[in-house]
Design a protein around this motif. Sequence first.
Motif, PDB file in Angstrom:
ATOM      1  N   ARG A  38    -109.205 -62.849  37.999  1.00  0.00           N
ATOM      2  CA  ARG A  38    -108.471 -63.891  38.716  1.00  0.00           C
ATOM      3  C   ARG A  38    -108.038 -64.989  37.739  1.00  0.00           C
ATOM      4  NH1 ARG A  38    -111.071 -65.668  44.283  1.00  0.00           N
ATOM      5  NH2 ARG A  38    -113.007 -65.927  43.117  1.00  0.00           N
ATOM      6  N   ILE A  39    -106.907 -65.591  38.054  1.00  0.00           N
ATOM      7  CA  ILE A  39    -106.353 -66.653  37.223  1.00  0.00           C
ATOM      8  C   ILE A  39    -106.754 -68.025  37.769  1.00  0.00           C
ATOM      9  CG2 ILE A  39    -104.214 -67.817  36.508  1.00  0.00           C
ATOM     10  CD1 ILE A  39    -102.900 -65.004  36.531  1.00  0.00           C
ATOM     11  N   VAL A  40    -107.277 -68.861  36.896  1.00  0.00           N
ATOM     12  CA  VAL A  40    -107.498 -70.274  37.211  1.00  0.00           C
ATOM     13  C   VAL A  40    -106.408 -71.062  36.488  1.00  0.00           C
ATOM     14  CG1 VAL A  40    -109.069 -72.244  37.000  1.00  0.00           C
ATOM     15  CG2 VAL A  40    -109.986 -69.943  37.460  1.00  0.00           C
ATOM     16  N   ALA A  41    -105.566 -71.746  37.248  1.00  0.00           N
ATOM     17  CA  ALA A  41    -104.467 -72.509  36.665  1.00  0.00           C
ATOM     18  C   ALA A  41    -104.724 -74.002  36.840  1.00  0.00           C
ATOM     19  CB  ALA A  41    -103.142 -72.136  37.330  1.00  0.00           C
ATOM     20  N   GLY A  42    -104.441 -74.761  35.801  1.00  0.00           N
ATOM     21  CA  GLY A  42    -104.651 -76.200  35.863  1.00  0.00           C
ATOM     22  C   GLY A  42    -103.860 -76.912  34.788  1.00  0.00           C
ATOM     23  N   CYS A  43    -104.113 -78.198  34.628  1.00  0.00           N
ATOM     24  CA  CYS A  43    -103.362 -78.944  33.619  1.00  0.00           C
ATOM     25  C   CYS A  43    -104.153 -80.102  33.052  1.00  0.00           C
ATOM     26  CB  CYS A  43    -102.032 -79.431  34.194  1.00  0.00           C
ATOM     27  SG  CYS A  43    -102.155 -80.771  35.386  1.00  0.00           S
ATOM     28  N   ILE A  44    -103.624 -80.652  31.984  1.00  0.00           N
ATOM     29  CA  ILE A  44    -104.121 -81.891  31.380  1.00  0.00           C
ATOM     30  C   ILE A  44    -103.101 -82.973  31.736  1.00  0.00           C
ATOM     31  CG2 ILE A  44    -104.797 -83.052  29.235  1.00  0.00           C
ATOM     32  CD1 ILE A  44    -105.229 -80.299  27.966  1.00  0.00           C
ATOM     33  N   LEU A  67    -110.939 -80.811  34.429  1.00  0.00           N
ATOM     34  CA  LEU A  67    -109.491 -80.934  34.594  1.00  0.00           C
ATOM     35  C   LEU A  67    -109.120 -80.382  35.961  1.00  0.00           C
ATOM     36  CD1 LEU A  67    -108.472 -79.622  31.059  1.00  0.00           C
ATOM     37  CD2 LEU A  67    -108.077 -81.947  31.921  1.00  0.00           C
ATOM     38  N   PRO A  68    -108.083 -80.920  36.613  1.00  0.00           N
ATOM     39  CA  PRO A  68    -107.661 -80.323  37.878  1.00  0.00           C
ATOM     40  C   PRO A  68    -107.199 -78.879  37.646  1.00  0.00           C
ATOM     41  CG  PRO A  68    -106.099 -82.017  37.139  1.00  0.00           C
ATOM     42  CD  PRO A  68    -107.279 -82.094  36.243  1.00  0.00           C
ATOM     43  N   ALA A  69    -107.843 -77.946  38.326  1.00  0.00           N
ATOM     44  CA  ALA A  69    -107.562 -76.513  38.133  1.00  0.00           C
ATOM     45  C   ALA A  69    -108.201 -75.721  39.252  1.00  0.00           C
ATOM     46  CB  ALA A  69    -108.108 -76.031  36.786  1.00  0.00           C
ATOM     47  N   ILE A 108    -117.079 -63.385  33.681  1.00  0.00           N
ATOM     48  CA  ILE A 108    -116.867 -63.644  35.106  1.00  0.00           C
ATOM     49  C   ILE A 108    -115.466 -63.190  35.547  1.00  0.00           C
ATOM     50  CG2 ILE A 108    -118.562 -65.487  35.487  1.00  0.00           C
ATOM     51  CD1 ILE A 108    -116.379 -67.534  34.861  1.00  0.00           C
ATOM     52  N   SER A 109    -114.786 -62.412  34.685  1.00  0.00           N
ATOM     53  CA  SER A 109    -113.468 -61.856  35.004  1.00  0.00           C
ATOM     54  C   SER A 109    -112.499 -62.929  35.505  1.00  0.00           C
ATOM     55  CB  SER A 109    -113.591 -60.716  36.032  1.00  0.00           C
ATOM     56  OG  SER A 109    -114.305 -59.638  35.461  1.00  0.00           O
ATOM     57  N   GLN A 110    -112.378 -63.979  34.698  1.00  0.00           N
ATOM     58  CA  GLN A 110    -111.403 -65.029  34.975  1.00  0.00           C
ATOM     59  C   GLN A 110    -110.539 -65.266  33.739  1.00  0.00           C
ATOM     60  OE1 GLN A 110    -113.336 -68.637  36.283  1.00  0.00           O
ATOM     61  NE2 GLN A 110    -114.135 -67.696  38.165  1.00  0.00           N
ATOM     62  N   VAL A 111    -109.312 -65.715  33.974  1.00  0.00           N
ATOM     63  CA  VAL A 111    -108.414 -66.132  32.904  1.00  0.00           C
ATOM     64  C   VAL A 111    -107.934 -67.541  33.221  1.00  0.00           C
ATOM     65  CG1 VAL A 111    -106.190 -65.726  31.767  1.00  0.00           C
ATOM     66  CG2 VAL A 111    -107.684 -63.786  32.308  1.00  0.00           C
ATOM     67  N   TYR A 112    -108.183 -68.477  32.308  1.00  0.00           N
ATOM     68  CA  TYR A 112    -107.751 -69.865  32.477  1.00  0.00           C
ATOM     69  C   TYR A 112    -106.397 -70.088  31.833  1.00  0.00           C
ATOM     70  CZ  TYR A 112    -111.769 -72.315  34.502  1.00  0.00           C
ATOM     71  OH  TYR A 112    -112.728 -72.788  35.357  1.00  0.00           O
ATOM     72  N   LEU A 113    -105.502 -70.715  32.559  1.00  0.00           N
ATOM     73  CA  LEU A 113    -104.211 -71.143  32.028  1.00  0.00           C
ATOM     74  C   LEU A 113    -104.106 -72.648  32.235  1.00  0.00           C
ATOM     75  CD1 LEU A 113    -101.871 -68.405  33.562  1.00  0.00           C
ATOM     76  CD2 LEU A 113    -102.508 -68.615  31.157  1.00  0.00           C
ATOM     77  N   PRO A 149    -116.882 -74.956  29.723  1.00  0.00           N
ATOM     78  CA  PRO A 149    -116.464 -74.816  28.318  1.00  0.00           C
ATOM     79  C   PRO A 149    -114.938 -74.798  28.165  1.00  0.00           C
ATOM     80  CG  PRO A 149    -118.205 -73.231  28.825  1.00  0.00           C
ATOM     81  CD  PRO A 149    -117.804 -73.868  30.122  1.00  0.00           C
ATOM     82  N   THR A 150    -114.207 -74.235  29.140  1.00  0.00           N
ATOM     83  CA  THR A 150    -112.741 -74.204  29.061  1.00  0.00           C
ATOM     84  C   THR A 150    -112.167 -75.621  29.050  1.00  0.00           C
ATOM     85  OG1 THR A 150    -112.765 -73.974  31.474  1.00  0.00           O
ATOM     86  CG2 THR A 150    -112.420 -71.967  30.191  1.00  0.00           C
ATOM     87  N   VAL A 151    -112.796 -76.525  29.800  1.00  0.00           N
ATOM     88  CA  VAL A 151    -112.351 -77.917  29.848  1.00  0.00           C
ATOM     89  C   VAL A 151    -112.653 -78.598  28.515  1.00  0.00           C
ATOM     90  CG1 VAL A 151    -112.736 -80.152  30.984  1.00  0.00           C
ATOM     91  CG2 VAL A 151    -112.662 -78.043  32.346  1.00  0.00           C
ATOM     92  N   HIS A 152    -113.840 -78.375  28.002  1.00  0.00           N
ATOM     93  CA  HIS A 152    -114.253 -78.940  26.719  1.00  0.00           C
ATOM     94  C   HIS A 152    -113.303 -78.496  25.607  1.00  0.00           C
ATOM     95  CE1 HIS A 152    -116.712 -79.681  23.131  1.00  0.00           C
ATOM     96  NE2 HIS A 152    -117.397 -80.535  23.864  1.00  0.00           N
TER      97      HIS A 152
END
Lengths: 187, 187
Positions: A38-44, A67-69, A108-113, A149-152
């Motif tokens: 699953r894709i987690v999408a967010g932004c800075i 971050l909002p995501a 955890i089978s995720q992809v962060y964008l 960790p993705t946010v860091h």
Amino acid sequence: MKFCSRCGGPLSFRVPPGDHLPRHICDACGTIHYQNPRIVAGCIPEWEGRVLLCRRAIEPRRGHWTLPAGFMENGESTTEAAMRETLEEANARVEIIDLYTLYSLPHISQVYLIFRARMLDEAFSAGHESLDVALFTEAEIPWGDLAFPTVHESLRHFFADRRAGRFQTRTGTIGAAPWQRPAADDA
Amino acid sequence: MKFCSRCGGPLSFRVPPGDHLPRHICDACGTIHYQNPRIVAGCIPEWEGRVLLCRRAIEPRRGHWTLPAGFMENGESTTEAAMRETLEEANARVEIIDLYTLYSLPHISQVYLIFRARMLDEAFSAGHESLDVALFTEAEIPWGDLAFPTVHESLRHFFADRRAGRFQTRTGTIGAAPWQRPAADDA
């Protein structure tokens, strides 16, 4: 996954002909039920040099800053997902500048964008999944209280690139955080 | 989706409390079954200035040329998925250079991630989903016989950027191709 979502029949877990991985297959109607990351999408979101963070009101990592995501929905684009999540979690309206980080989390089978984004105005407030929302300068970032960790990593690169005067898309793979790993006793 | 994959109970399609979109919810055990976009990961494999394309042996778009790409699996990273697909479809071993294109296809809830890649040697052959595999110079690309708009756009940018001497990650949203749109009679 035990039952076929199409006909209600029992599922077995085996490798379909011509495939290389076991799948949940319906013995009654033959449907193969694939499971994919699953894709987690967010932004800075940036406003006058400061970055907007949300303090999580929900698990996992309740009380930590993020971050909002969130999970991308069917029928939307990645940038629409990032803008929607920012509106939902921080009541902030942004325009997307560009893709910034792409992280795989295979455990955890995720992809962060995560995209870089510009806030359209200074308005923001806590959405129902946030306890608090605030703007931070680089010096104010609560590095020890970040949720993931993705946010860091996204923020660390962001401030380094901003100082260097050049942003470049960052990609990588991130393993389990310490709080996600099973305790040694469980291993 | 009609039955709960967990308990086999009947599903209803409604907005869960605190959510904003209708979901498939089990009336028996309460499980909410989310559906999310799928990732197609692939690459532009390069060997001595030429690019490796596969002619599809399967629908959709059987007989048309494509970049090696396919659905990302749980438990792998995006680059692992791109390398695996290249091995499966073209029996070619590559190393990934960098992310090149990110395309959203909201009409079919897919996200394409195409990486630039370097073939490790000149070995390649048709995998079981390919009728043929071949290396193409820019002048030889079968532009009229490409399988998908994502492939067309990725290759178009690739050759333009290569001529300009600078690759940059490209992102965007791509709508339905003419052959994916319902005929006027169906509308």
